[in-house]
Enzyme design. Structure first.
Site, PDB file in Angstrom:
ATOM      1  N   HIS A 198       0.672  -1.289   0.095  1.00  0.00           N
ATOM      2  CA  HIS A 198      -0.521   0.057  -0.117  1.00  0.00           C
ATOM      3  C   HIS A 198       0.711   1.018  -0.015  1.00  0.00           C
ATOM      4  O   HIS A 198       1.659   1.231   0.197  1.00  0.00           O
ATOM      5  CB  HIS A 198      -0.897   0.180   1.292  1.00  0.00           C
ATOM      6  N   CYS A 236      -3.650   2.726  -4.668  1.00  0.00           N
ATOM      7  CA  CYS A 236      -4.952   2.956  -4.006  1.00  0.00           C
ATOM      8  C   CYS A 236      -5.068   4.788  -4.082  1.00  0.00           C
ATOM      9  O   CYS A 236      -3.956   5.526  -4.428  1.00  0.00           O
ATOM     10  CB  CYS A 236      -4.639   3.613  -2.000  1.00  0.00           C
ATOM     11  N   HIS A 263      -7.780   0.468  -4.615  1.00  0.00           N
ATOM     12  CA  HIS A 263      -8.364   1.358  -3.395  1.00  0.00           C
ATOM     13  C   HIS A 263      -9.147   2.524  -4.144  1.00  0.00           C
ATOM     14  O   HIS A 263      -8.167   3.349  -4.520  1.00  0.00           O
ATOM     15  CB  HIS A 263      -7.536   1.627  -2.076  1.00  0.00           C
ATOM     16  N   ASP A 308     -13.131   2.698  -1.571  1.00  0.00           N
ATOM     17  CA  ASP A 308     -12.237   3.029   0.555  1.00  0.00           C
ATOM     18  C   ASP A 308     -13.001   3.538   1.192  1.00  0.00           C
ATOM     19  O   ASP A 308     -14.277   4.461   0.627  1.00  0.00           O
ATOM     20  CB  ASP A 308     -11.072   3.417  -0.333  1.00  0.00           C
ATOM     21  N   HIS A 309     -12.304   4.268   1.829  1.00  0.00           N
ATOM     22  CA  HIS A 309     -12.882   5.397   2.693  1.00  0.00           C
ATOM     23  C   HIS A 309     -14.412   5.905   1.665  1.00  0.00           C
ATOM     24  O   HIS A 309     -14.023   7.110   1.338  1.00  0.00           O
ATOM     25  CB  HIS A 309     -12.418   6.765   2.918  1.00  0.00           C
ATOM     26  N   TYR A 322     -15.188   3.817   7.153  1.00  0.00           N
ATOM     27  CA  TYR A 322     -15.708   2.662   6.896  1.00  0.00           C
ATOM     28  C   TYR A 322     -16.934   3.289   7.240  1.00  0.00           C
ATOM     29  O   TYR A 322     -17.536   1.516   8.339  1.00  0.00           O
ATOM     30  CB  TYR A 322     -14.818   1.698   7.633  1.00  0.00           C
TER      31      TYR A 322
HETATM   32  C1  DNO Z   1      -6.677   2.985   5.725  1.00  0.00           C
HETATM   33  C2  DNO Z   1      -6.245   2.047   4.880  1.00  0.00           C
HETATM   34  C3  DNO Z   1      -5.158   1.686   5.336  1.00  0.00           C
HETATM   35  C4  DNO Z   1      -4.222   0.683   4.757  1.00  0.00           C
HETATM   36  C5  DNO Z   1      -3.449   0.080   5.222  1.00  0.00           C
HETATM   37  C6  DNO Z   1      -2.942  -1.003   4.654  1.00  0.00           C
HETATM   38  O1  DNO Z   1      -7.769   2.610   5.576  1.00  0.00           O
HETATM   39  O2  DNO Z   1      -6.388   2.208   3.437  1.00  0.00           O
HETATM   40  O3  DNO Z   1      -4.893   1.575   6.887  1.00  0.00           O
HETATM   41  O4  DNO Z   1      -5.251  -0.534   5.355  1.00  0.00           O
HETATM   42  O5  DNO Z   1      -2.223   1.039   4.856  1.00  0.00           O
HETATM   43  O6  DNO Z   1      -2.018  -1.171   5.336  1.00  0.00           O
END
Ligand code: DNO
Length: 347
Positions: A198, A236, A263, A308-309, A322
Protein backbone atom coordinates in the site's frame (compact mmCIF):
# COMPACT_ATOMS: atom_id res chain seq x y z
CA UNK A 1 -12.19 -7.23 -11.73
CA UNK A 2 -13.61 -8.55 -8.52
CA UNK A 3 -15.47 -6.11 -6.28
CA UNK A 4 -14.68 -6.47 -2.58
CA UNK A 5 -15.52 -4.70 0.67
CA UNK A 6 -13.44 -4.28 3.79
CA UNK A 7 -14.88 -6.04 6.83
CA UNK A 8 -13.41 -5.68 10.32
CA UNK A 9 -14.53 -9.05 11.63
CA UNK A 10 -17.07 -9.83 14.32
CA UNK A 11 -16.64 -6.39 15.88
CA UNK A 12 -17.67 -4.66 12.66
CA UNK A 13 -21.16 -3.12 13.00
CA UNK A 14 -21.72 -3.82 9.30
CA UNK A 15 -22.92 -7.38 8.83
CA UNK A 16 -21.82 -9.73 6.08
CA UNK A 17 -25.45 -9.98 4.99
CA UNK A 18 -25.56 -6.23 4.34
CA UNK A 19 -22.29 -6.39 2.42
CA UNK A 20 -23.64 -9.22 0.29
CA UNK A 21 -26.63 -7.08 -0.73
CA UNK A 22 -24.39 -4.55 -2.48
CA UNK A 23 -24.74 -5.33 -6.20
CA UNK A 24 -21.97 -7.49 -7.64
CA UNK A 25 -20.12 -7.88 -4.36
CA UNK A 26 -17.78 -10.87 -4.66
CA UNK A 27 -16.03 -10.99 -1.34
CA UNK A 28 -14.61 -9.41 1.77
CA UNK A 29 -11.23 -7.99 2.60
CA UNK A 30 -10.37 -8.80 6.18
CA UNK A 31 -7.69 -9.84 8.67
CA UNK A 32 -7.13 -11.56 11.98
CA UNK A 33 -7.42 -8.69 14.43
CA UNK A 34 -6.49 -10.24 17.77
CA UNK A 35 -2.82 -11.06 17.12
CA UNK A 36 -0.22 -8.32 17.58
CA UNK A 37 1.97 -7.39 14.59
CA UNK A 38 4.73 -9.99 14.28
CA UNK A 39 2.65 -12.85 15.66
CA UNK A 40 1.50 -15.92 13.79
CA UNK A 41 -2.18 -16.19 12.87
CA UNK A 42 -3.83 -19.44 13.86
CA UNK A 43 -5.25 -21.58 11.09
CA UNK A 44 -8.55 -21.71 12.97
CA UNK A 45 -8.85 -17.90 13.02
CA UNK A 46 -8.14 -17.72 9.29
CA UNK A 47 -10.60 -20.51 8.57
CA UNK A 48 -13.29 -18.83 10.67
CA UNK A 49 -13.18 -15.66 8.56
CA UNK A 50 -13.41 -17.78 5.46
CA UNK A 51 -16.33 -19.86 6.78
CA UNK A 52 -18.24 -16.78 7.94
CA UNK A 53 -17.75 -15.13 4.54
CA UNK A 54 -18.69 -18.24 2.59
CA UNK A 55 -21.81 -18.74 4.67
CA UNK A 56 -22.92 -15.27 3.63
CA UNK A 57 -22.18 -16.07 -0.02
CA UNK A 58 -18.95 -14.09 -0.07
CA UNK A 59 -15.35 -15.03 -0.86
CA UNK A 60 -12.32 -14.35 1.30
CA UNK A 61 -9.41 -13.95 -1.10
CA UNK A 62 -7.88 -10.67 0.04
CA UNK A 63 -6.21 -9.83 3.34
CA UNK A 64 -5.66 -6.27 4.49
CA UNK A 65 -3.33 -6.17 6.22
CA UNK A 66 -0.77 -8.56 7.51
CA UNK A 67 0.96 -5.75 9.42
CA UNK A 68 4.74 -5.53 9.24
CA UNK A 69 6.06 -5.07 12.78
CA UNK A 70 8.22 -2.00 13.45
CA UNK A 71 11.24 -4.14 14.21
CA UNK A 72 11.30 -5.43 10.62
CA UNK A 73 10.95 -1.91 9.27
CA UNK A 74 13.74 -0.44 11.38
CA UNK A 75 15.87 -3.57 11.23
CA UNK A 76 15.96 -4.51 14.90
CA UNK A 77 17.60 -7.58 16.41
CA UNK A 78 14.56 -9.79 15.93
CA UNK A 79 13.96 -8.78 12.32
CA UNK A 80 14.88 -12.15 10.77
CA UNK A 81 12.77 -14.10 13.23
CA UNK A 82 9.82 -11.78 12.62
CA UNK A 83 10.23 -12.06 8.85
CA UNK A 84 10.06 -15.83 9.27
CA UNK A 85 6.78 -15.42 11.20
CA UNK A 86 5.52 -13.21 8.42
CA UNK A 87 6.37 -15.90 5.86
CA UNK A 88 4.47 -18.43 7.91
CA UNK A 89 1.37 -16.21 7.78
CA UNK A 90 1.73 -15.96 4.01
CA UNK A 91 1.91 -19.75 3.74
CA UNK A 92 -1.12 -20.25 5.96
CA UNK A 93 -3.16 -17.67 4.10
CA UNK A 94 -2.26 -19.17 0.74
CA UNK A 95 -3.32 -22.57 1.99
CA UNK A 96 -6.69 -21.13 3.01
CA UNK A 97 -7.28 -19.75 -0.49
CA UNK A 98 -6.18 -16.14 0.01
CA UNK A 99 -4.81 -14.76 -3.26
CA UNK A 100 -3.71 -11.25 -2.34
CA UNK A 101 -2.13 -9.72 0.77
CA UNK A 102 -2.10 -5.97 1.26
CA UNK A 103 0.52 -4.50 3.61
CA UNK A 104 2.45 -1.30 4.03
CA UNK A 105 5.94 -0.24 5.01
CA UNK A 106 5.19 3.07 6.70
CA UNK A 107 7.20 3.75 9.85
CA UNK A 108 5.22 4.22 13.06
CA UNK A 109 1.99 5.60 11.59
CA UNK A 110 -0.14 4.21 8.83
CA UNK A 111 -2.49 6.88 7.37
CA UNK A 112 -2.33 10.34 8.95
CA UNK A 113 -5.11 12.90 9.18
CA UNK A 114 -5.58 16.13 11.07
CA UNK A 115 -9.35 15.84 11.36
CA UNK A 116 -11.74 12.89 11.51
CA UNK A 117 -15.04 14.72 11.19
CA UNK A 118 -14.43 17.46 8.67
CA UNK A 119 -17.83 19.10 8.07
CA UNK A 120 -18.82 19.17 4.43
CA UNK A 121 -21.34 21.71 3.07
CA UNK A 122 -23.93 18.99 2.42
CA UNK A 123 -24.02 17.97 6.09
CA UNK A 124 -21.85 14.90 5.68
CA UNK A 125 -18.45 14.59 7.29
CA UNK A 126 -15.19 13.00 6.23
CA UNK A 127 -11.50 12.62 7.03
CA UNK A 128 -9.28 15.59 6.28
CA UNK A 129 -5.60 16.45 6.17
CA UNK A 130 -3.98 19.80 6.66
CA UNK A 131 -0.23 19.75 6.97
CA UNK A 132 -0.20 23.03 8.88
CA UNK A 133 -2.60 21.62 11.48
CA UNK A 134 -0.91 18.25 11.65
CA UNK A 135 2.51 19.72 12.34
CA UNK A 136 1.10 21.39 15.46
CA UNK A 137 0.49 17.87 16.74
CA UNK A 138 4.12 16.74 16.28
CA UNK A 139 4.34 13.94 18.85
CA UNK A 140 7.89 14.93 19.75
CA UNK A 141 6.90 18.46 20.65
CA UNK A 142 3.25 18.48 21.54
CA UNK A 143 1.19 16.95 24.30
CA UNK A 144 -1.88 16.82 22.08
CA UNK A 145 -2.85 13.50 20.64
CA UNK A 146 -2.99 12.63 16.98
CA UNK A 147 -6.45 11.89 15.60
CA UNK A 148 -6.78 8.15 15.19
CA UNK A 149 -3.54 7.31 16.96
CA UNK A 150 -4.00 8.46 20.52
CA UNK A 151 -4.24 4.98 21.99
CA UNK A 152 -1.73 3.15 19.84
CA UNK A 153 1.48 4.23 21.57
CA UNK A 154 2.66 5.75 24.80
CA UNK A 155 4.41 9.09 24.32
CA UNK A 156 7.74 7.55 25.35
CA UNK A 157 7.45 4.69 22.84
CA UNK A 158 6.53 7.09 20.13
CA UNK A 159 9.56 9.27 20.81
CA UNK A 160 11.86 6.27 20.85
CA UNK A 161 10.56 4.96 17.53
CA UNK A 162 10.69 8.33 15.82
CA UNK A 163 14.31 8.76 16.93
CA UNK A 164 15.25 5.32 15.55
CA UNK A 165 13.70 6.04 12.17
CA UNK A 166 15.28 9.46 11.94
CA UNK A 167 18.56 7.67 12.51
CA UNK A 168 18.16 5.13 9.71
CA UNK A 169 16.55 7.53 7.22
CA UNK A 170 15.25 6.59 3.78
CA UNK A 171 18.33 4.55 2.90
CA UNK A 172 17.95 2.37 5.95
CA UNK A 173 14.26 1.88 5.30
CA UNK A 174 14.93 0.80 1.68
CA UNK A 175 17.55 -1.65 2.91
CA UNK A 176 15.13 -3.19 5.39
CA UNK A 177 12.38 -3.37 2.80
CA UNK A 178 14.75 -5.19 0.46
CA UNK A 179 15.64 -7.72 3.15
CA UNK A 180 11.93 -8.29 3.78
CA UNK A 181 10.99 -8.70 0.10
CA UNK A 182 13.83 -11.06 -0.69
CA UNK A 183 12.57 -13.47 1.95
CA UNK A 184 8.81 -12.99 1.63
CA UNK A 185 8.27 -12.87 -2.15
CA UNK A 186 9.62 -16.37 -2.91
CA UNK A 187 7.34 -17.73 -0.17
CA UNK A 188 4.37 -15.83 -1.64
CA UNK A 189 5.12 -17.25 -5.10
CA UNK A 190 5.10 -20.76 -3.65
CA UNK A 191 1.88 -20.10 -1.76
CA UNK A 192 0.08 -18.69 -4.80
CA UNK A 193 -0.28 -15.28 -3.18
CA UNK A 194 0.32 -11.85 -4.65
CA UNK A 195 1.80 -9.34 -2.22
CA UNK A 196 0.46 -5.82 -2.73
CA UNK A 197 2.20 -2.95 -0.94
CA UNK A 198 0.00 0.00 0.00
CA UNK A 199 1.39 3.46 -0.76
CA UNK A 200 2.21 5.84 2.06
CA UNK A 201 -0.68 8.05 3.07
CA UNK A 202 0.02 10.90 2.57
CA UNK A 203 2.86 10.15 0.11
CA UNK A 204 5.54 12.29 1.71
CA UNK A 205 7.56 12.41 4.88
CA UNK A 206 5.75 13.67 7.99
CA UNK A 207 7.35 14.49 11.39
CA UNK A 208 10.76 13.76 9.87
CA UNK A 209 9.92 10.07 9.41
CA UNK A 210 11.15 8.44 6.21
CA UNK A 211 8.43 7.43 3.75
CA UNK A 212 9.36 5.68 0.52
CA UNK A 213 6.31 4.22 -1.26
CA UNK A 214 5.28 7.57 -2.58
CA UNK A 215 5.78 8.17 -6.30
CA UNK A 216 6.70 6.81 -9.71
CA UNK A 217 10.44 6.87 -9.19
CA UNK A 218 10.11 4.92 -5.96
CA UNK A 219 7.61 2.50 -7.50
CA UNK A 220 10.20 1.70 -10.17
CA UNK A 221 12.79 1.10 -7.52
CA UNK A 222 10.43 -1.01 -5.42
CA UNK A 223 9.31 -3.22 -8.30
CA UNK A 224 12.85 -3.87 -9.46
CA UNK A 225 14.02 -5.13 -6.05
CA UNK A 226 12.25 -8.42 -6.78
CA UNK A 227 11.00 -8.43 -10.36
CA UNK A 228 8.26 -10.98 -9.77
CA UNK A 229 4.53 -10.63 -10.33
CA UNK A 230 4.04 -11.64 -6.71
CA UNK A 231 5.86 -8.44 -5.71
CA UNK A 232 3.04 -6.06 -6.56
CA UNK A 233 1.05 -3.02 -5.61
CA UNK A 234 -2.13 -1.86 -3.94
CA UNK A 235 -2.95 1.15 -6.08
CA UNK A 236 -4.65 3.52 -3.65
CA UNK A 237 -5.87 6.56 -5.55
CA UNK A 238 -6.59 8.68 -2.50
CA UNK A 239 -3.14 8.10 -1.01
CA UNK A 240 -1.06 8.63 -4.15
CA UNK A 241 -3.36 11.36 -5.44
CA UNK A 242 -2.76 13.64 -2.46
CA UNK A 243 0.46 14.65 -4.20
CA UNK A 244 -0.19 16.65 -7.37
CA UNK A 245 3.19 15.41 -8.65
CA UNK A 246 1.74 11.92 -9.11
CA UNK A 247 0.10 11.43 -12.49
CA UNK A 248 -2.30 8.65 -11.56
CA UNK A 249 -3.56 7.89 -15.07
CA UNK A 250 0.01 7.48 -16.29
CA UNK A 251 0.95 5.36 -13.28
CA UNK A 252 -2.15 3.14 -13.65
CA UNK A 253 -1.20 2.47 -17.26
CA UNK A 254 2.44 1.85 -16.48
CA UNK A 255 2.01 -0.49 -13.51
CA UNK A 256 -1.20 -2.34 -14.44
CA UNK A 257 0.52 -5.74 -14.63
CA UNK A 258 1.72 -5.41 -11.05
CA UNK A 259 -1.44 -3.88 -9.56
CA UNK A 260 -3.27 -6.64 -7.72
CA UNK A 261 -5.53 -4.55 -5.55
CA UNK A 262 -7.21 -1.25 -6.27
CA UNK A 263 -8.44 1.14 -3.58
CA UNK A 264 -10.72 3.64 -5.23
CA UNK A 265 -11.55 6.88 -3.48
CA UNK A 266 -11.56 10.54 -4.37
CA UNK A 267 -10.20 13.54 -2.49
CA UNK A 268 -10.59 17.27 -2.89
CA UNK A 269 -7.27 19.07 -2.76
CA UNK A 270 -7.87 22.57 -1.38
CA UNK A 271 -4.29 23.85 -1.03
CA UNK A 272 -0.77 22.44 -1.08
CA UNK A 273 -0.77 19.50 1.34
CA UNK A 274 -4.36 20.07 2.31
CA UNK A 275 -7.26 17.85 1.28
CA UNK A 276 -10.43 16.20 2.51
CA UNK A 277 -12.11 13.01 1.40
CA UNK A 278 -15.16 13.25 -0.84
CA UNK A 279 -17.64 10.93 -2.56
CA UNK A 280 -16.17 8.58 -5.16
CA UNK A 281 -17.22 10.10 -8.53
CA UNK A 282 -14.75 12.15 -10.57
CA UNK A 283 -16.94 15.28 -10.39
CA UNK A 284 -16.86 15.31 -6.59
CA UNK A 285 -13.13 15.76 -6.16
CA UNK A 286 -9.72 16.38 -7.69
CA UNK A 287 -8.94 12.91 -9.05
CA UNK A 288 -9.78 11.62 -12.52
CA UNK A 289 -11.49 8.40 -11.43
CA UNK A 290 -12.76 7.74 -14.94
CA UNK A 291 -9.30 8.20 -16.47
CA UNK A 292 -7.67 5.94 -13.88
CA UNK A 293 -10.17 3.11 -14.33
CA UNK A 294 -10.04 3.49 -18.12
CA UNK A 295 -6.27 3.16 -18.10
CA UNK A 296 -6.52 0.02 -15.97
CA UNK A 297 -9.28 -1.61 -18.01
CA UNK A 298 -7.42 -0.89 -21.25
CA UNK A 299 -4.32 -2.42 -19.72
CA UNK A 300 -6.20 -5.64 -18.93
CA UNK A 301 -6.53 -5.15 -15.15
CA UNK A 302 -8.00 -8.23 -13.50
CA UNK A 303 -7.35 -7.71 -9.81
CA UNK A 304 -9.47 -6.93 -6.77
CA UNK A 305 -11.14 -3.56 -6.25
CA UNK A 306 -12.69 -2.04 -3.20
CA UNK A 307 -14.38 1.26 -2.51
CA UNK A 308 -12.07 2.96 -0.07
CA UNK A 309 -13.05 5.41 2.67
CA UNK A 310 -16.50 6.87 2.47
CA UNK A 311 -17.94 9.98 4.08
CA UNK A 312 -20.38 9.64 6.96
CA UNK A 313 -23.79 10.34 5.46
CA UNK A 314 -27.45 9.98 6.42
CA UNK A 315 -26.56 10.30 10.09
CA UNK A 316 -24.51 7.10 10.15
CA UNK A 317 -21.97 6.77 12.94
CA UNK A 318 -19.20 4.21 12.96
CA UNK A 319 -15.59 3.57 12.17
CA UNK A 320 -14.17 6.65 10.48
CA UNK A 321 -14.00 6.12 6.74
CA UNK A 322 -15.63 2.71 7.01
CA UNK A 323 -19.35 3.28 7.29
CA UNK A 324 -21.75 1.35 5.09
CA UNK A 325 -23.71 3.95 3.13
CA UNK A 326 -21.13 6.00 1.31
CA UNK A 327 -18.92 3.00 0.60
CA UNK A 328 -21.95 1.20 -0.85
CA UNK A 329 -22.66 4.22 -3.06
CA UNK A 330 -19.00 4.14 -4.06
CA UNK A 331 -19.26 0.44 -4.90
CA UNK A 332 -22.26 1.08 -7.16
CA UNK A 333 -20.38 3.90 -8.90
CA UNK A 334 -17.34 1.66 -9.40
CA UNK A 335 -19.46 -1.12 -10.90
CA UNK A 336 -21.01 1.37 -13.33
CA UNK A 337 -17.66 2.83 -14.27
CA UNK A 338 -16.17 -0.59 -15.00
CA UNK A 339 -19.24 -1.79 -16.90
CA UNK A 340 -19.31 1.26 -19.15
CA UNK A 341 -15.58 1.26 -19.84
CA UNK A 342 -15.38 -2.48 -20.36
CA UNK A 343 -18.25 -2.42 -22.85
CA UNK A 344 -16.75 0.57 -24.66
CA UNK A 345 -13.36 -1.07 -24.99
CA UNK A 346 -14.60 -4.53 -26.03
CA UNK A 347 -13.09 -5.42 -29.34
C1 DNO B 1 -6.84 3.07 5.77
C2 DNO B 1 -6.21 2.07 4.92
C3 DNO B 1 -4.85 1.71 5.41
C4 DNO B 1 -4.42 0.41 4.79
C5 DNO B 1 -3.05 -0.03 5.17
C6 DNO B 1 -2.64 -1.23 4.39
O1 DNO B 1 -8.00 3.16 5.84
O2 DNO B 1 -6.20 2.44 3.59
O3 DNO B 1 -4.87 1.59 6.77
O4 DNO B 1 -5.29 -0.60 5.19
O5 DNO B 1 -2.15 0.97 4.98
O6 DNO B 1 -1.58 -1.83 5.00
Amino acid sequence: MKLTFRWYGDGDPISLEKIKQIPQMSGIVSAVYDVAPGGIWSEQSIQKIKDDANKAGLEFEVVESVPVPEEIKYGGERADELIENYCENVRRLGKAGVKCICYNFMPVFDWLRSEMEHQNLDGSNSLAYSEAELLLLDPEKSELSLPGWDESYTKAELKRLIAIYKGIGEDGLWKNLERFLKKVIPVAEQAGVNMAIHPDDPPWSVFGLPRIITNEENYDRFLSIVPSKANGLTFCTGSLGASCDNDLVKMAKKYVDRIHFLHLRNIKITANREFHEVAHPTECGSLDMFGIVKALVEGGFDGYVRPDHGRMIWGERGKYGYGLYDRALGAAYIVGLFEAIEKMTEK
